[in-house]
Design an enzyme around this catalytic site. Structure first.
Site: not given
Ligand code: ADP
Ligand code: PAZ
Ligand code: K
Length: 259
Positions: A8-9, A11-12, A107-109, A184
């Site tokens: 993902g953007n 985490n991997t 997006g492939p995800d 805040t």
């Molecule tokens: N269990 C968790 N608790 C709090 N924040 C989390 C947790 N898992 C992921 N995150 C946060 O949520 C966001 C999305 O994470 P993630 O699902 O891994 O994103 P992506 O798939 O886009 O890489 C990131 O900012 C990450 O730090």
């Molecule tokens: C929307 C996303 C940025 C989500 O990515 P993630 O939050 O998992 O990192 C990704 O699926 C993406 O780059 N999509 C391309 C455009 C689309 O899905 O229409």
């Molecule tokens: K994702």
């Protein structure tokens, strides 16, 4: 054994699938400059730490960050002697043809989530993934991805407030006890938490209205449990939905002669 990689953007995630269950799930930050050797050093240290005997024969990759794919391909080739399946590439077959505008690169995800969710639940679904972005994927009756919604992610919204406003600190998300914040941090948490509850509820309602048939809502992603526990938004939460989708696409390619 299959090594499934979801990049993902933020985490991997790597998961080892023995054909029946995931043996382990390893997480690192996404960084396009990480080399194949660096991936292997990290991977082999953790696999050893968990005492896992992994004989990887296949690798499948889904990446929302195109630049990381090169090093992951080298990683698969150098250390496991295999050519990985990359979701979104023409040689990787999907169990469905996305019904979207000509030329759209979904997006492939989102394609992977669609395959995973359809395999477990059948069609007529909304998949909500709380990643860097919060995505809504609509899965039609026949299992095809037919579009959706992209909203800014929860942490991105919190970070944007901190970056743009000099007096606003960085705040971690949590469910506030009340809506009216008296400091805040509480005010920010309330805005983002209740704002997201409203966003998810409204978008799902509008999707259902437009779709015109009953739908179930499945959530996934790191922050999904917080919202699942706090509000009546989802029919199910599935932490491993993306990883499951990768195993479904891998199996489909094996069965149809592309892997
Ligand atoms: N269990 C968790 N608790 C709090 N924040 C989390 C947790 N898992 C992921 N995150 C946060 O949520 C966001 C999305 O994470 P993630 O699902 O891994 O994103 P992506 O798939 O886009 O890489 C990131 O900012 C990450 O730090
Ligand atoms: C929307 C996303 C940025 C989500 O990515 P993630 O939050 O998992 O990192 C990704 O699926 C993406 O780059 N999509 C391309 C455009 C689309 O899905 O229409
Ligand atoms: K994702």
């Amino acid at each position: 054994m299959l090594l499934a990689i979801d990049c993902g953007n933020t985490n991997t995630v790597f998961s080892i699938w023995d054909g029946e269950k995931f043996l382990c799930t390893l997480r690192t930050s996404t960084h396009h400059a990480r080399t194949a050797d660096a991936y292997f050093t990290w991977y082999s240290t953790l696999v050893k730490h968990y005492g896992i005997e992994a004989d990887i024969t296949d690798v499948i990759i889904s990446s929302t960050v195109p630049r990381v794919v090169f090093n992951l391909r080298v990683f698969a080739d150098r250390f496991f002697g295999c050519r990985p399946l990359v979701v979104g590439k023409p040689e990787t077959l999907l169990p469905f043809k996305p019904r979207v505008d000509e030329g759209t690169q979904v997006g492939p995800d989102r394609l992977v989530n669609t395959a995973g969710a359809y395999d477990r639940h059948g069609g007529d679904l909304i998949v909500v993934d709380f990643g860097t972005a919060t995505t809504f994927d609509v899965v039609a009756h026949d299992g095809a991805y037919v579009g959706g919604v992209i909203a800014p992610g929860v942490n991105l919204s919190l970070e944007a407030l901190h970056l743009a406003a000099a007096a606003l600190p960085h705040v971690d998300i949590s469910k506030p006890q009340k809506v009216i914040g008296t400091n805040t941090v509480e005010c920010i948490q309330s805005g983002v938490f209740w704002g997201y509850v409203g966003l998810v509820r409204e978008i799902c309602e509008k999707i259902k209205e437009e779709y015109g048939a009953p739908m179930r809502v499945i959530s996934t992603g790191g922050l999904a449990p917080l919202f699942h526990q706090s509000a009546d938004l989802f029919d199910a939460f599935e932490e491993d939905l993306t990883m499951h989708g990768l195993t479904v696409i891998h199996r489909y390619n094996k069965e149809n002669g592309s892997a």
